[in-house]
Design a protein around this motif. Structure first.
Motif, PDB file in Angstrom:
ATOM      1  N   LEU A 140       0.085 106.983  43.437  1.00 17.93           N
ATOM      2  CA  LEU A 140       1.282 107.825  43.720  1.00 17.93           C
ATOM      3  C   LEU A 140       1.918 107.279  44.971  1.00 17.93           C
ATOM      4  CD1 LEU A 140       3.781 109.487  42.931  1.00 17.93           C
ATOM      5  CD2 LEU A 140       2.592 111.495  43.743  1.00 17.93           C
ATOM      6  N   TRP A 141       0.957 107.625  45.965  1.00 17.88           N
ATOM      7  CA  TRP A 141       1.257 107.100  47.640  1.00 17.88           C
ATOM      8  C   TRP A 141       1.477 105.631  47.697  1.00 17.88           C
ATOM      9  CZ3 TRP A 141       3.373 110.903  50.185  1.00 17.88           C
ATOM     10  CH2 TRP A 141       3.074 112.142  49.750  1.00 17.88           C
ATOM     11  N   GLN A 142       0.646 104.695  47.022  1.00 15.90           N
ATOM     12  CA  GLN A 142       0.959 103.364  47.063  1.00 15.90           C
ATOM     13  C   GLN A 142       2.380 103.042  46.574  1.00 15.90           C
ATOM     14  OE1 GLN A 142      -2.561 102.337  44.926  1.00 15.90           O
ATOM     15  NE2 GLN A 142      -3.670 101.671  46.929  1.00 15.90           N
ATOM     16  N   GLY A 143       2.569 103.484  45.490  1.00 16.31           N
ATOM     17  CA  GLY A 143       4.025 103.238  44.733  1.00 16.31           C
ATOM     18  C   GLY A 143       5.263 103.886  45.912  1.00 16.31           C
ATOM     19  N   ALA A 144       4.912 104.950  46.271  1.00  7.88           N
ATOM     20  CA  ALA A 144       5.935 105.431  47.283  1.00  7.88           C
ATOM     21  C   ALA A 144       6.118 104.648  48.545  1.00  7.88           C
ATOM     22  CB  ALA A 144       5.608 106.855  47.758  1.00  7.88           C
ATOM     23  N   THR A 145       5.117 104.219  49.145  1.00  9.28           N
ATOM     24  CA  THR A 145       5.230 103.198  50.383  1.00  9.28           C
ATOM     25  C   THR A 145       5.819 101.854  49.894  1.00  9.28           C
ATOM     26  OG1 THR A 145       2.886 102.329  49.722  1.00  9.28           O
ATOM     27  CG2 THR A 145       2.977 104.207  51.502  1.00  9.28           C
ATOM     28  N   TRP A 146       5.637 101.528  48.641  1.00  6.64           N
ATOM     29  CA  TRP A 146       6.501 100.030  48.071  1.00  6.64           C
ATOM     30  C   TRP A 146       7.765 100.584  47.959  1.00  6.64           C
ATOM     31  CZ3 TRP A 146       6.626  95.182  46.623  1.00  6.64           C
ATOM     32  CH2 TRP A 146       5.229  94.566  46.575  1.00  6.64           C
ATOM     33  N   TRP A 162       9.489 101.098  51.530  1.00 10.71           N
ATOM     34  CA  TRP A 162       9.335  99.566  52.158  1.00 10.71           C
ATOM     35  C   TRP A 162      10.467  98.719  51.689  1.00 10.71           C
ATOM     36  CZ3 TRP A 162       5.667  95.057  50.500  1.00 10.71           C
ATOM     37  CH2 TRP A 162       6.139  93.775  51.380  1.00 10.71           C
ATOM     38  N   LEU A 163      10.731  98.737  50.273  1.00  8.72           N
ATOM     39  CA  LEU A 163      11.984  98.001  49.798  1.00  8.72           C
ATOM     40  C   LEU A 163      13.164  98.639  50.194  1.00  8.72           C
ATOM     41  CD1 LEU A 163      10.348  96.893  46.431  1.00  8.72           C
ATOM     42  CD2 LEU A 163      10.552  95.339  48.470  1.00  8.72           C
ATOM     43  N   ALA A 164      13.196  99.728  50.211  1.00  6.66           N
ATOM     44  CA  ALA A 164      14.448 100.586  50.433  1.00  6.66           C
ATOM     45  C   ALA A 164      15.025 100.473  51.872  1.00  6.66           C
ATOM     46  CB  ALA A 164      14.327 102.096  50.045  1.00  6.66           C
ATOM     47  N   LEU A 165      13.888 100.454  52.861  1.00  3.37           N
ATOM     48  CA  LEU A 165      14.396 100.003  54.284  1.00  3.37           C
ATOM     49  C   LEU A 165      14.777  98.797  54.461  1.00  3.37           C
ATOM     50  CD1 LEU A 165      11.680 102.147  55.963  1.00  3.37           C
ATOM     51  CD2 LEU A 165      13.967 102.800  55.831  1.00  3.37           C
ATOM     52  N   LEU A 166      13.994  97.582  53.872  1.00  6.30           N
ATOM     53  CA  LEU A 166      14.501  96.184  54.056  1.00  6.30           C
ATOM     54  C   LEU A 166      16.074  96.156  53.318  1.00  6.30           C
ATOM     55  CD1 LEU A 166      11.420  94.117  52.840  1.00  6.30           C
ATOM     56  CD2 LEU A 166      12.388  94.112  55.073  1.00  6.30           C
ATOM     57  N   GLY A 175       7.969  89.985  59.235  1.00  2.31           N
ATOM     58  CA  GLY A 175       6.737  90.488  59.025  1.00  2.31           C
ATOM     59  C   GLY A 175       6.353  91.086  57.554  1.00  2.31           C
ATOM     60  N   SER A 176       7.502  91.189  56.794  1.00  2.00           N
ATOM     61  CA  SER A 176       7.341  91.376  55.384  1.00  2.00           C
ATOM     62  C   SER A 176       7.101  90.185  54.484  1.00  2.00           C
ATOM     63  CB  SER A 176       8.381  92.018  54.832  1.00  2.00           C
ATOM     64  OG  SER A 176       8.964  93.125  55.551  1.00  2.00           O
ATOM     65  N   LEU A 177       7.689  89.065  55.028  1.00  2.00           N
ATOM     66  CA  LEU A 177       7.199  87.764  54.320  1.00  2.00           C
ATOM     67  C   LEU A 177       5.835  87.462  54.767  1.00  2.00           C
ATOM     68  CD1 LEU A 177      10.523  85.632  55.187  1.00  2.00           C
ATOM     69  CD2 LEU A 177       9.772  86.607  52.794  1.00  2.00           C
ATOM     70  N   ALA A 178       5.307  87.791  55.900  1.00  2.00           N
ATOM     71  CA  ALA A 178       3.933  87.378  56.233  1.00  2.00           C
ATOM     72  C   ALA A 178       3.177  88.377  55.259  1.00  2.00           C
ATOM     73  CB  ALA A 178       3.840  87.688  57.782  1.00  2.00           C
ATOM     74  N   ILE A 179       3.426  89.576  55.192  1.00  2.00           N
ATOM     75  CA  ILE A 179       2.657  90.502  54.167  1.00  2.00           C
ATOM     76  C   ILE A 179       2.559  89.798  52.740  1.00  2.00           C
ATOM     77  CG2 ILE A 179       2.823  92.811  52.899  1.00  2.00           C
ATOM     78  CD1 ILE A 179       1.724  92.996  55.907  1.00  2.00           C
ATOM     79  N   PHE A 180       3.839  89.363  52.483  1.00  2.00           N
ATOM     80  CA  PHE A 180       3.598  88.568  51.087  1.00  2.00           C
ATOM     81  C   PHE A 180       2.543  87.359  51.073  1.00  2.00           C
ATOM     82  CE2 PHE A 180       7.872  90.486  50.120  1.00  2.00           C
ATOM     83  CZ  PHE A 180       7.509  91.116  49.134  1.00  2.00           C
ATOM     84  N   LEU A 196      -1.993  93.770  46.374  1.00  2.00           N
ATOM     85  CA  LEU A 196      -0.649  93.960  45.828  1.00  2.00           C
ATOM     86  C   LEU A 196      -0.272  95.493  46.186  1.00  2.00           C
ATOM     87  CD1 LEU A 196       2.027  92.855  44.962  1.00  2.00           C
ATOM     88  CD2 LEU A 196       1.141  93.131  42.908  1.00  2.00           C
ATOM     89  N   ALA A 197      -1.033  96.179  45.497  1.00  2.00           N
ATOM     90  CA  ALA A 197      -1.002  97.705  45.620  1.00  2.00           C
ATOM     91  C   ALA A 197      -0.746  98.358  47.075  1.00  2.00           C
ATOM     92  CB  ALA A 197      -2.005  98.527  44.909  1.00  2.00           C
ATOM     93  N   ASP A 198      -1.559  97.735  48.082  1.00  2.00           N
ATOM     94  CA  ASP A 198      -1.729  98.287  49.413  1.00  2.00           C
ATOM     95  C   ASP A 198      -0.484  97.494  50.172  1.00  2.00           C
ATOM     96  OD1 ASP A 198      -3.801 100.046  49.206  1.00  2.00           O
ATOM     97  OD2 ASP A 198      -5.324  98.588  49.530  1.00  2.00           O
ATOM     98  N   ALA A 199       0.262  96.504  49.808  1.00  2.00           N
ATOM     99  CA  ALA A 199       1.132  95.878  50.550  1.00  2.00           C
ATOM    100  C   ALA A 199       2.427  96.741  51.054  1.00  2.00           C
ATOM    101  CB  ALA A 199       1.889  94.750  49.538  1.00  2.00           C
ATOM    102  N   GLY A 200       2.811  97.959  50.648  1.00  2.00           N
ATOM    103  CA  GLY A 200       3.716  98.746  50.865  1.00  2.00           C
ATOM    104  C   GLY A 200       3.378  99.442  52.120  1.00  2.00           C
ATOM    105  N   SER A 201       2.111 100.134  52.161  1.00  2.00           N
ATOM    106  CA  SER A 201       1.467 101.050  53.172  1.00  2.00           C
ATOM    107  C   SER A 201       1.192  99.914  54.263  1.00  2.00           C
ATOM    108  CB  SER A 201       0.313 101.634  52.696  1.00  2.00           C
ATOM    109  OG  SER A 201      -0.628 100.734  52.394  1.00  2.00           O
TER     110      SER A 201
END
Length: 215
Positions: free
Chosen positions: A3-9, A12-16, A82-87, A97-102
């Motif tokens: 749940l928390w990993q999904g919430a951080t995803w 992240w996308l909402a802020l972007l 920074g987000s592109l670097a995370i990808f 992939l699950a931890d990408a949001g956090s």
């Protein structure tokens, strides 16, 4: 993905999307020089973050470079870079992939805002002098920002129950004593070189203020 990993995803996308720098598209189309700077920033950041070392999984150390990104591009474009670097880290297996949001929130978004805040405070309350910009907005800012990032990461992993606080402190936080100077030196040198030779690359550097002869 829990749940928390999904919430951080989602966060992240909402802020972007909410703070997407719309002027970036026009700038990239109209300014070839900025295209090269932007693409180079993505490549250098991705490579910098791919060089990691650590004792416990998830608590890896690497140089951050967020302060340089913020001073060059502003915090919104720094978020995107920074987000592109995370990808890239996900693609090469450095981050799941699950931890990408956090990872994005803890490594990119919150540190970028913190770094910009330090710059804004120095701009508002300190003399606008070249050495103030280099040593406070660059050198000291970078040291504080990576310490802030490591503290956030430590709190997140402790709250998630992955490690005890004793383990996090001994195997991660104590290493901040080693990496903060390297981070400060990296960013400080980059800002020094750009402010002297490529001041137009620094979005937050104003020649008429920092280099004014009456200051």
């Amino acid at each position: 993905m829990n749940l928390w990993q999904g919430a951080t995803w989602l966060l992240w996308l909402a802020l972007l999307l909410r703070f997407f720098p719309r002027e970036l598209v026009f700038k990239l189309k109209s300014d070839t020089g900025y295209q090269h700077l932007w693409l180079s920033s993505i490549v250098v950041t991705a490579l910098l973050w791919s060089v990691q070392a650590g004792i416990e999984p998830g608590l890896e150390l690497h140089l951050l470079g967020i302060t340089t990104l913020v001073l060059c591009h502003g915090w919104r474009i720094a978020w995107l870079i920074g987000s592109l670097a995370i990808f890239f880290l996900v693609a090469v297996g450095k981050t799941s992939l699950a931890d990408a949001g956090s990872t994005a929130l803890l490594t990119v978004m919150l540190p970028a805002l913190f770094s910009y805040l330090i710059f804004a405070l120095s701009y508002q309350y300190l003399p606008r002098h070249l050495f103030i910009y280099i040593f406070v907005a660059g050198f000291a800012n970078a040291a504080l920002t990576i310490t802030f990032k490591m503290t956030l990461t430590a709190l997140w992993f402790h709250w998630q129950g992955h490690y005890s606080w004793s383990s996090i402190y001994q195997n991660y936080l104590q290493l901040a004593l080693l990496i903060w100077f390297a981070e400060a030196l990296l960013n400080g040198m980059a800002i020094t070189l750009m402010s002297v030779y490529r001041p137009h690359w620094l979005r937050t550097f104003y020649d008429n203020e920092y280099l004014s002869p009456d200051r």
